[in-house]
Design an enzyme around this catalytic site. Sequence first.
Site, PDB file in Angstrom:
ATOM      1  N   ASP A 100     -10.520  -4.059   1.125  1.00  0.00           N
ATOM      2  CA  ASP A 100      -9.457  -3.065   0.961  1.00  0.00           C
ATOM      3  C   ASP A 100      -8.345  -3.366   1.967  1.00  0.00           C
ATOM      4  O   ASP A 100      -8.493  -4.225   2.840  1.00  0.00           O
ATOM      5  CB  ASP A 100     -10.063  -1.680   1.207  1.00  0.00           C
TER       6      ASP A 100
ATOM      7  N   ARG B 190      -8.300  -4.740  -3.489  1.00  0.00           N
ATOM      8  CA  ARG B 190      -7.141  -3.955  -3.895  1.00  0.00           C
ATOM      9  C   ARG B 190      -5.918  -4.853  -4.045  1.00  0.00           C
ATOM     10  O   ARG B 190      -5.158  -4.714  -4.994  1.00  0.00           O
ATOM     11  CB  ARG B 190      -6.874  -2.839  -2.881  1.00  0.00           C
TER      12      ARG B 190
ATOM     13  N   ASP C 103       0.855  -1.180   0.000  1.00  0.00           N
ATOM     14  CA  ASP C 103       0.000   0.000   0.000  1.00  0.00           C
ATOM     15  C   ASP C 103       0.894   1.235   0.000  1.00  0.00           C
ATOM     16  O   ASP C 103       1.865   1.296   0.753  1.00  0.00           O
ATOM     17  CB  ASP C 103      -0.845  -0.016   1.273  1.00  0.00           C
TER      18      ASP C 103
ATOM     19  N   HIS D  46     -14.521   7.935  -7.405  1.00  0.00           N
ATOM     20  CA  HIS D  46     -14.174   7.882  -5.985  1.00  0.00           C
ATOM     21  C   HIS D  46     -13.512   9.208  -5.631  1.00  0.00           C
ATOM     22  O   HIS D  46     -13.039   9.937  -6.511  1.00  0.00           O
ATOM     23  CB  HIS D  46     -13.232   6.698  -5.751  1.00  0.00           C
TER      24      HIS D  46
ATOM     25  N   ASP E 173     -17.731   3.784   2.417  1.00  0.00           N
ATOM     26  CA  ASP E 173     -16.353   3.696   2.915  1.00  0.00           C
ATOM     27  C   ASP E 173     -16.393   3.510   4.437  1.00  0.00           C
ATOM     28  O   ASP E 173     -17.477   3.363   5.020  1.00  0.00           O
ATOM     29  CB  ASP E 173     -15.562   4.935   2.448  1.00  0.00           C
TER      30      ASP E 173
ATOM     31  N   ASP F 198      -5.029   4.034  -5.135  1.00  0.00           N
ATOM     32  CA  ASP F 198      -5.108   5.462  -4.799  1.00  0.00           C
ATOM     33  C   ASP F 198      -4.315   6.309  -5.784  1.00  0.00           C
ATOM     34  O   ASP F 198      -3.131   6.588  -5.601  1.00  0.00           O
ATOM     35  CB  ASP F 198      -4.604   5.687  -3.371  1.00  0.00           C
TER      36      ASP F 198
END
Length: 852
Positions: free
Chosen positions: A459, A520, A217, A594, A344, A536
């Site tokens: 996620d 993800r 991430d 998003h 979310d 992202d």
Amino acid sequence: MMELLRLLVLGMALWATTAVADTNLDIPFPYNCSTKTTCSSLRLKLPNENEEFNAQLVNSSANNNSTLLFDLTNKRGNKLALSISAIEGKRFRVIVEEHDEHRYKLEHSLEKEPNLVKLTIVETSNISVTAQTESGSKIIVKTTPLSIEFYQDNALTSIFEGNRIIFEDTEESEAFTFSVQFPNANRLMGLHEHADNLKLRHTADFSIDPYRLRNTDYGTTEYSLNTTKSMYGSIPVIYGFGNKTSSGIFHHNAAEQWIDINNNRHSAYFMVDGGRLDLFVLLGPSLPETVRQYVDLTGKPHLPQLWALGYHQCRWAYNTTGDVMDTIGNFDTYDFPLDVLWLDIEYTSERKWFTWNASSFPDPVKLLNWVDAQGHRKLVPISDPHIKIDPAYKVYNDLLNGGWFVNNSDGLSPFVGECWPGNSSWVDYLNPEARDYYAQLHLYENFPSTSALGGYWNDMNEPTLFDNLYERTFPFDLVHHGGVKHRDVHNIYGMLQTMSTHKGLMTRDNGTLRPFILSRAYFAGSQRYANKWSGDNWGDFEDLRYSVPMALTSNLVGLPFYGADIPGFFGTATEELLVRWYQIGIWLPFFRAHAAQGSPRREPFRFGNKTQAILRKNMQLRYKHLPYWYTLFYENTVTGDPILRPLLYQYPEDPVGYDLDDEFLIGTDILTTSVYESNATSVRIYFPGQSDKWVLINGNSTHLYNGGTWANIPIDITFTPAFYRAGSIIPRKPRVLRSTADIKNDPLELHIVLDDHQKAKGRLYSDDFESFKYQNEKEYLYYSLAYDDATSTLTSSPIDTDNSPGNLTVQIDRVVIYTSDNADQMTVRKVEIDNTGKKLNTINFINSSIKL
Ligand SMILES: *[C@@H]1O[C@H](CO)[C@@H](O)[C@H](O)[C@H]1NC(C)=O
Ligand SMILES: *[C@@H]1O[C@H](CO)[C@@H](O)[C@H](O)[C@H]1NC(C)=O
Ligand SMILES: *[C@@H]1O[C@H](CO)[C@@H](O)[C@H](O)[C@H]1NC(C)=O
Ligand SMILES: *[C@@H]1O[C@H](CO)[C@@H](O)[C@H](O)[C@H]1NC(C)=O
Ligand SMILES: *[C@@H]1O[C@H](CO)[C@@H](O)[C@H](O)[C@H]1NC(C)=O
Ligand SMILES: *[C@@H]1O[C@H](CO)[C@@H](O)[C@H](O)[C@H]1NC(C)=O
Ligand SMILES: *[C@@H]1O[C@H](CO)[C@@H](O)[C@H](O)[C@H]1NC(C)=O
Ligand SMILES: *[C@@H]1O[C@H](CO)[C@@H](O)[C@H](O)[C@H]1NC(C)=O
Ligand SMILES: *[C@@H]1O[C@H](CO)[C@@H](O)[C@H](O)[C@H]1NC(C)=O
Ligand SMILES: *[C@@H]1O[C@H](CO)[C@@H](O)[C@H](O)[C@H]1NC(C)=O
Ligand SMILES: *[C@@H]1O[C@H](CO)[C@@H](O)[C@H](O)[C@H]1NC(C)=O
Ligand SMILES: *[C@@H]1O[C@H](CO)[C@@H](O)[C@H](O)[C@H]1NC(C)=O
């Protein structure tokens, strides 16, 4: 994930020191090759006479004469075992390991153990062993030193280079290396996921790091572009594309790996942190065949429900019942189609998954019933693998008592780290009991909800923890079920979460609804359970640009249902960029907007009338093409063929298209590109295929372009050009209402684009759009369509013979015929069909024709 909250967490860390004593958020990451020994030391090891292995054949009749076994030895006295098996479908499997086979053997990635076929030795000598299969696949194993040449139909496809094998085997390290060359390739592709171009770059001169595969991430910022850095997902597949033959490899190994690409000799040098060397060699000989050879190993996705192909609206976050209802209501007020609104992390009570925030979502079932009443729309909530440490949280207690968390290196105590809820432990999805427990949390009785909760969003499942010391993910010495070291399974952790979520949804709905899961983190095989977005990104034209090759690579490696956040998760996209991003977003398989926390509201209805009109028209274009998309998705479930295709996939004989990855095909019949810069007044595009022609479908005129030419297409802000291929029939929906559910039973409109012979062909698939009857009972319609203008006859014929139409029908109300009267223009003529008795799958239309 999201910057502001992380800063908040960091802020809290400054005074709440006890809770975060183990976090190290200042350390820069991801690390690079120079700071990781697997890469920095092994990268420098060049072929060396003392290290290189010689091979000796020890058994040629293992596995029913499918496998050759060799002993490998080198001058240092290292000993290894090599096995080479022939696999059906023009493939080999090469395994190298120590004789005691102590290395971790990866599970769950392959859909099933592949079937072996007979491998017959045809020649042996002092220096080589030659063996072949009945389907024209051949190996020549050179024994001193070892190398394995792979041939298909007597053409050399690839070489496993024995002189770059190193195996470390100590307490600290089980790292190993190997190298593969593609002598007939012009370019290498694959190694998803990287924010990079389609063609893999030369890294072997050490000017940039090798491609790295380690699910990671990026955390506080958007991911970097034009880079070999690792991202959220890992698919260790490389294709060597050549203008005559293509081939590939799949490294079946979920440990961290670094891959140096040499584009001068088209080779890939793998530096792997652990596990076994388990390499599938795919012999092509075309790129489409090579892709199928890979996908057949790790499995094809099932069809998504139709609504998943509609428009998805997300932001961090729709915090309250009122916000959800207002937002959905505004989509209707302003006449924008919408299928899914996303929830979310804020919908929960204190980020405890499978709970609702009692004050902001006091009656979730009532809300879900309301959402369902608005055109059968869906909500999709986020649900992460970390579990808040809270003795009052049942899920935490159950997992703790079951022994179902990932443990510290002692193998006994659950690992504790920091994520959204604060201190957390992580579900050990390697444990089948933990997977089953986690799966049943999705049942309606365990998480108050209805089927309007359409699926889940898994996620932070790389997994992410808020600690840069370990590059925001697990330390490698954590221990999973069965004593497995995290090092050996790192890249498959996220996939195992989606596997468990998938089982949960199958159980929840008694197998009647196709699960929808967005993930993800990703590994080879994840496509059986989940789809993916790129993570992202940032709201600028560069990110928009890279989203296209990322989606193309993803489609080539078996993961078709991919998209990027519109119009960039972080940052504030300009209105122009936002418009451009919707215009390309409609042509990517996964179509979701998003926005990061704190970013201005930017749902389509929040803009001025002019922008709204543009967005509406473009979003409607997506919905109008649903029958075309759905047919491609179906075909992907059968063949594994990509939905989005780079030009070289479809036109391997056309070198101009080889390096183009800013324009692409959707199936075979739609070509589009994006606008990658501000204030553009034209887009330059190449039309592939010397014998093809392409007609503009969304500009001012239906201009016709010849294949094999470039053109500057004049544009304005209202559209990004898209083209149909002459000779195709595109099934469309004529009108767009609130959602996919509202139009799924509408009649179709066929767009028939005539070729030079005044003919066109297409295909159409349809089913109940939600269940597994298409698989279990083969209840579906699948037709080829053909039109001949000379006789004005439209013909349909069933493609399969063993499917059952049940009571399914489709109806064609209208055809739109594109005819070329002069060299560069098509005229469009609409023909209404009196369809009484002319539905597909009625007695009159199966395998028959209608005169228009
Ligand atoms: C790798 O990281 C080190 C330490 O952060 C840094 O000094 C070096 O410049 C980096 N190298 C590359 C190629 O990014
Ligand atoms: C070769 O493999 C077969 C099948 O696994 C086994 O039965 C046989 O004993 C092996 N031969 C040698 C020489 O190891
Ligand atoms: C070899 O083939 C026989 C008969 O087809 C089968 O029963 C046996 O399981 C096979 N053995 C291996 C090792 O594949
Ligand atoms: C393997 O090949 C040998 C030699 O041709 C033959 O004797 C044997 O029956 C074969 N085994 C199988 C299981 O086909
Ligand atoms: C991408 O990175 C390479 C160096 O690795 C550089 O030469 C190239 O200009 C970069 N491309 C873009 C578009 O930034
Ligand atoms: C095909 O590839 C060969 C090298 O593999 C190259 O010499 C030749 O120019 C290529 N042809 C085209 C049309 O790209
Ligand atoms: C949603 O909730 C979060 C966390 O409580 C808060 O920071 C954010 O401002 C809220 N957003 C809106 C739109 O109310
Ligand atoms: C699933 O099956 C159970 C037992 O047959 C039944 O009670 C339940 O209503 C079914 N649920 C759905 C969603 O069909
Ligand atoms: C925008 O469209 C709405 C609805 O058609 C209309 O009422 C309004 O006057 C328009 N606003 C502007 C600024 O044109
Ligand atoms: C695009 O045009 C606007 C308005 O004329 C201008 O402000 C902006 O700088 C231009 N952008 C670029 C990249 O040229
Ligand atoms: C399309 O036509 C309109 C009206 O004639 C014109 O204003 C616009 O510039 C044209 N757009 C393009 C891209 O040609
Ligand atoms: C088709 O049959 C199913 C039951 O098998 C039924 O639920 C459905 O309503 C029928 N659809 C139509 C259009 O008749």
